[in-house]
Enzyme design. Structure first.
Site, PDB file in Angstrom:
ATOM      1  N   CYS A   2       0.854  -1.198   0.000  1.00 31.53           N
ATOM      2  CA  CYS A   2       0.000   0.000   0.000  1.00 31.53           C
ATOM      3  C   CYS A   2       0.893   1.252   0.000  1.00 31.53           C
ATOM      4  CB  CYS A   2      -0.943   0.096   1.194  1.00 31.53           C
ATOM      5  SG  CYS A   2      -2.014  -1.329   1.412  1.00 31.53           S
ATOM      6  N   ARG A  27       3.406  -0.395  -5.004  1.00 32.34           N
ATOM      7  CA  ARG A  27       3.249  -0.962  -3.665  1.00 32.34           C
ATOM      8  C   ARG A  27       1.883  -1.606  -3.455  1.00 32.34           C
ATOM      9  NH1 ARG A  27       7.129   1.440   0.041  1.00 32.34           N
ATOM     10  NH2 ARG A  27       5.862   0.539   1.667  1.00 32.34           N
ATOM     11  N   TRP A  80      -3.194  -2.502  -1.379  1.00 39.84           N
ATOM     12  CA  TRP A  80      -3.010  -3.938  -1.599  1.00 39.84           C
ATOM     13  C   TRP A  80      -3.837  -4.603  -0.513  1.00 39.84           C
ATOM     14  CZ3 TRP A  80      -1.078  -8.243   1.029  1.00 39.84           C
ATOM     15  CH2 TRP A  80      -0.779  -9.355   0.228  1.00 39.84           C
ATOM     16  N   ASN A 104      -1.627   2.003   6.233  1.00 40.10           N
ATOM     17  CA  ASN A 104      -0.876   0.822   5.785  1.00 40.10           C
ATOM     18  C   ASN A 104      -0.640  -0.053   7.003  1.00 40.10           C
ATOM     19  OD1 ASN A 104      -0.651   1.970   3.299  1.00 40.10           O
ATOM     20  ND2 ASN A 104       1.544   2.394   3.430  1.00 40.10           N
ATOM     21  N   GLY A 105      -0.709  -1.360   6.811  1.00 43.55           N
ATOM     22  CA  GLY A 105      -0.464  -2.253   7.942  1.00 43.55           C
ATOM     23  C   GLY A 105      -1.722  -3.024   8.299  1.00 43.55           C
ATOM     24  N   GLU A 487      15.638 -18.863  -8.227  1.00 44.69           N
ATOM     25  CA  GLU A 487      15.346 -17.464  -8.555  1.00 44.69           C
ATOM     26  C   GLU A 487      14.714 -17.376  -9.958  1.00 44.69           C
ATOM     27  OE1 GLU A 487      14.902 -14.691  -7.384  1.00 44.69           O
ATOM     28  OE2 GLU A 487      15.243 -13.248  -8.984  1.00 44.69           O
ATOM     29  N   LYS A 491      11.042 -15.816 -10.772  1.00 47.82           N
ATOM     30  CA  LYS A 491      10.813 -14.722 -11.722  1.00 47.82           C
ATOM     31  C   LYS A 491       9.746 -15.120 -12.732  1.00 47.82           C
ATOM     32  CE  LYS A 491      12.226 -12.364 -10.223  1.00 47.82           C
ATOM     33  NZ  LYS A 491      12.812 -11.790  -9.066  1.00 47.82           N
ATOM     34  N   GLU A 494       6.108 -15.341 -11.077  1.00 48.48           N
ATOM     35  CA  GLU A 494       5.441 -14.120 -10.613  1.00 48.48           C
ATOM     36  C   GLU A 494       5.018 -13.194 -11.741  1.00 48.48           C
ATOM     37  OE1 GLU A 494       7.643 -11.605  -7.879  1.00 48.48           O
ATOM     38  OE2 GLU A 494       9.513 -12.041  -8.882  1.00 48.48           O
ATOM     39  N   HIS A 510      15.018 -37.989  -7.568  1.00 40.85           N
ATOM     40  CA  HIS A 510      14.398 -38.403  -6.302  1.00 40.85           C
ATOM     41  C   HIS A 510      12.912 -38.035  -6.260  1.00 40.85           C
ATOM     42  CE1 HIS A 510      18.231 -39.615  -4.711  1.00 40.85           C
ATOM     43  NE2 HIS A 510      18.747 -38.453  -5.120  1.00 40.85           N
ATOM     44  N   LYS A 606       5.083  -4.579  -4.282  1.00 38.08           N
ATOM     45  CA  LYS A 606       6.539  -4.515  -4.285  1.00 38.08           C
ATOM     46  C   LYS A 606       7.135  -4.757  -2.902  1.00 38.08           C
ATOM     47  CE  LYS A 606      10.578  -3.642  -6.037  1.00 38.08           C
ATOM     48  NZ  LYS A 606      11.156  -4.743  -6.835  1.00 38.08           N
TER      49      LYS A 606
HETATM   50  O1  M6R Z   1      12.314  -5.701  -0.494  1.00 36.71           O
HETATM   51  P1  M6R Z   1      12.790  -7.078  -0.212  1.00 36.71           P
HETATM   52  O2  M6R Z   1      14.049  -7.431  -0.928  1.00 36.71           O
HETATM   53  O3  M6R Z   1      12.903  -7.371   1.259  1.00 36.71           O
HETATM   54  O4  M6R Z   1      11.656  -8.012  -0.769  1.00 36.71           O
HETATM   55  C1  M6R Z   1      11.702  -9.391  -0.613  1.00 36.71           C
HETATM   56  C2  M6R Z   1      10.683 -10.062  -1.474  1.00 36.71           C
HETATM   57  O5  M6R Z   1       9.397  -9.638  -1.134  1.00 36.71           O
HETATM   58  C3  M6R Z   1      10.926  -9.805  -2.962  1.00 36.71           C
HETATM   59  O6  M6R Z   1      12.194 -10.214  -3.355  1.00 36.71           O
HETATM   60  C4  M6R Z   1       9.877 -10.555  -3.812  1.00 36.71           C
HETATM   61  O7  M6R Z   1      10.038 -11.929  -3.695  1.00 36.71           O
HETATM   62  C5  M6R Z   1       9.945 -10.117  -5.271  1.00 36.71           C
HETATM   63  N1  M6R Z   1       8.618 -10.023  -5.806  1.00 36.71           N
HETATM   64  C6  M6R Z   1      10.729 -11.062  -6.108  1.00 36.71           C
HETATM   65  O8  M6R Z   1      10.807 -10.669  -7.425  1.00 36.71           O
END
Ligand code: M6R
Length: 611
Positions: A2, A27, A80, A104-105, A487, A491, A494, A510, A606
């Site tokens: 948010c 955000r 969000w 927010n929160g 990773e 990517k 998401e 396995h 984000k």
């Molecule tokens: O801001 P941060 O690096 O702490 O965020 C961690 C994760 O939320 C962030 O890496 C998230 O997994 C991304 N969407 C990955 O692309």
């Protein structure tokens, strides 16, 4: 998670509110809203489901029909959803009596509070409306807005960054924070509120970062800081060093592509002044550890979430290679925070976060500190909460990362961890020769990434089109390529919404190899090193079961696969970082081919500032 904005002073508040919400949209983007109070002392509340552009359309249509009145004060929010579905009704600001609130929160005890509030008819499903109603119930003739907010917050359990205004007191925004960032921008007869400094760029470069447990009364010409027991606090005004260019697309179709392609320069910023190839030394200035303290480190625990966690895992391999007699744990922050974990006395914790605001990572940091363990941050956003709470650490200087999928931060985090490893090895007496190859490769890495982003994009885009039709993918790699595989899968999932899994190549037989059929494609990661033949055997096992394999490698040797990208590089140790850049581009082009919203993928935000 948010975004919050606010503005009080001489100018048209709406202009800042809409501009700020656009900047903070990454955000959260399921609804947005603003409330402004004009010179006529009337409030206008506008909210829309969906992106900020929907709200902007609403604002424009009101402007066309309404009588002009200067909005002297206003607050806004991009959401969000946590409590209550994304809808106009649940969008912020929330109103109760004369109170308007953005939040927010999460208010954890909102049900108990709601049961106690009798003079308000609740119309939304949100925890935030409960807080607005609580403040309103305490805001009587004998109380100031700030006092009402203060009293309400004493009854609240949970996390918040809030901004509150009222038509009864139309010259003040009251803000407070506990667990959710809030920044006050100091302008000329104008005061701005933002949950992220990027909203302030172009309006002011002077900012006061609120700490947890602090609140402020913001007027056009003054800011009064207090703690929650109403004691005054002196404000420290800092300079924001982000330029406008850094938060613009600069001709790229998406922020994600821009952020992938700018890695040569962002990585140079990470390395700048920290490695010296000629003298074979590496040094991170802000660790706040003496050489003697560095020498004593026997254990490192690395925490982070998502991409930051995977950067930590890759960093672990480099730390293990570089430093003898060092034990390392890498743990997802969301897990560690609730474990009964034990850390030896001579441990240092590395806390990795792009945003510096991730709730789980922050909670781990606090728990680790509480146990008396030294904490070091590997953080991108300057002035963020994690950066301010660690004992020392390093800013990775990757610049603002706007796209929700993290890319350039990963590369810079891995580089910073490698530098830390070199520095630690040297402090513990490693000879220059044993670390020099790492320093040389780090120095060459930006140019090597440049070759990929400037020459291989079209080829990768073509391959991505071929695999965009699949719904399942399996990434695999060995050793340093295992975290890279995870990773890569993250990517892809998401931004393309393809179900993807990253696996250790040696583990396929396995279990996961049972998955392979025509509905899957596989991304095989291989480096031409001592494990190459073993990796090739895994690849053959997948081929033998009819796999549809896309290989990314630095090897020139024969490999049987549907598609291959061969990176032309002399790098050896850091080749996994290059392979990851190819994966980033691959995921990007798959998502584009599937017509997805690349920068703001569904259901995500984000910066994850709630649990
Ligand atoms: O801001 P941060 O690096 O702490 O965020 C961690 C994760 O939320 C962030 O890496 C998230 O997994 C991304 N969407 C990955 O692309």
């Amino acid at each position: 998670m948010c975004g919050i904005v606010g503005c009080v002073g001489e100018k048209q508040a709406r202009n800042y509110l809409i501009s700020g919400l656009h900047r903070l949209e990454y955000r959260g983007y399921d609804s947005a809203g603003i409330v402004t109070i004009g010179t006529d002392n009337k409030a206008t509340l506008l909210r829309a489901k969906g992106k900020v552009s929907k709200l902007e359309e609403l604002v424009s249509s009101i402007r066309r029909t309404a009588k002009p009145s200067t909005d002297k004060i206003g607050i806004g929010h991009t959401r969000w959803a946590t409590h209550g579905e994304p809808s106009e009704k649940n969008a912020h600001p929330h109103k109760a009596g004369d109170i308007y609130l953005v939040h927010n929160g999460i208010i954890e005890n909102y049900k108990e509070l709601k049961a106690e509030i009798k003079n308000h008819k609740f119309i939304t499903d949100t925890d935030t409306e409960v807080l607005a109603a609580l403040i309103d119930s305490l805001y009587d003739q004998n109380t100031t807005l700030a006092d009402a907010v203060n009293q309400a917050l004493k009854l609240v359990a949970g996390t918040y960054g809030i901004a509150v205004i009222s038509v009864r007191n139309p010259d003040e925004i009251v803000v407070a924070r506990s667990g959710s960032p809030l920044i006050i921008g100091v302008g000329d007869n104008e005061t701005y509120i933002a949950s992220d400094a990027s909203a302030l760029i172009g309006f002011t470069d002077k900012a006061i970062y609120l700490n947890d447990g602090e609140m402020a009364i913001c007027r056009g010409d003054s800011v009064e800081l207090r703690d929650l027991s109403a004691q005054p606090i002196s404000a420290k005004v800092e300079t924001i060093e982000i330029d406008m260019q850094a938060i613009q697309k600069q001709g790229y179709e998406h922020f994600l592509l821009k952020e992938i392609c700018e890695q040569p320069s962002t990585l140079r910023s990470t390395l700048s002044g920290r490695i010296n190839v000629k003298d074979k030394v590496a040094n991170l200035g802000g660790l706040n550890l003496t050489p003697a303290e560095l020498r004593k480190i026997e254990h490192v625990v690395i925490v982070g979430c998502g991409t930051a966690y995977y950067a930590g895992l890759l960093g672990m391999y480099y730390l293990e290679q570089l430093v003898d007699d060092l034990t390392i744990d890498v743990v997802a922050a969301s897990e560690l925070r609730y474990r009964s974990f034990h850390l030896p006395k001579d441990t240092v914790a590395l806390v990795i976060s792009q945003s510096g605001e991730t709730a789980d990572t922050l909670a781990c940091l606090r728990e680790i500190k509480r146990r008396g363990i030294k904490t070091l941050g590997v953080v991108n956003v300057v002035g963020s909460t994690i950066a301010r709470e660690v004992d020392g650490g390093v800013y990775v200087h990757a610049g603002p990362e706007i796209s929700v999928a993290s890319t350039k931060a990963f590369t810079s985090q891995v580089a910073a961890l490698t530098i830390f490893g070199i520095q630690l090895a040297q402090a513990k007496g490693a000879d220059l020769q044993s670390v020099s190859k790492y320093i040389e490769e780090l120095a060459k890495l930006p140019d090597e990434i440049d070759k990929i982003v400037s020459k291989d994009k079209e080829k990768i885009a073509k391959i991505a089109k071929r695999y965009a039709k699949y719904e399942h993918a399996l990434y695999f790699g060995r050793d340093t390529l295992y975290p890279v595989a995870m990773e890569g899968a993250l990517k892809l999932k998401e931004i393309s919404y393809i179900q993807a899994e990253g696996y250790a190549a040696g583990e396929l037989k396995h279990g996961p190899i049972a998955l392979i059929d025509d509905s899957f494609f596989e991304v095989a990661l291989l480096i031409d090193n001592w494990l190459f033949d073993k990796s090739l055997s895994t690849l053959e096992e997948v081929n033998a079961r009819g796999g549809h394999i896309f290989v990314i490698t630095n090897s020139k040797k024969a490999i049987k696969a549907e598609e291959i990208i061969r990176i032309n590089t002399k790098l050896d140790i850091l080749a996994p970082v290059l392979i990851n850049v190819v994966q980033q581009l691959f995921a990007y082009y798959v998502a584009v081919a599937r017509g997805n919203d690349v920068d703001q993928p569904r259901n995500l935000a984000k910066s994850v500032t709630v649990e």
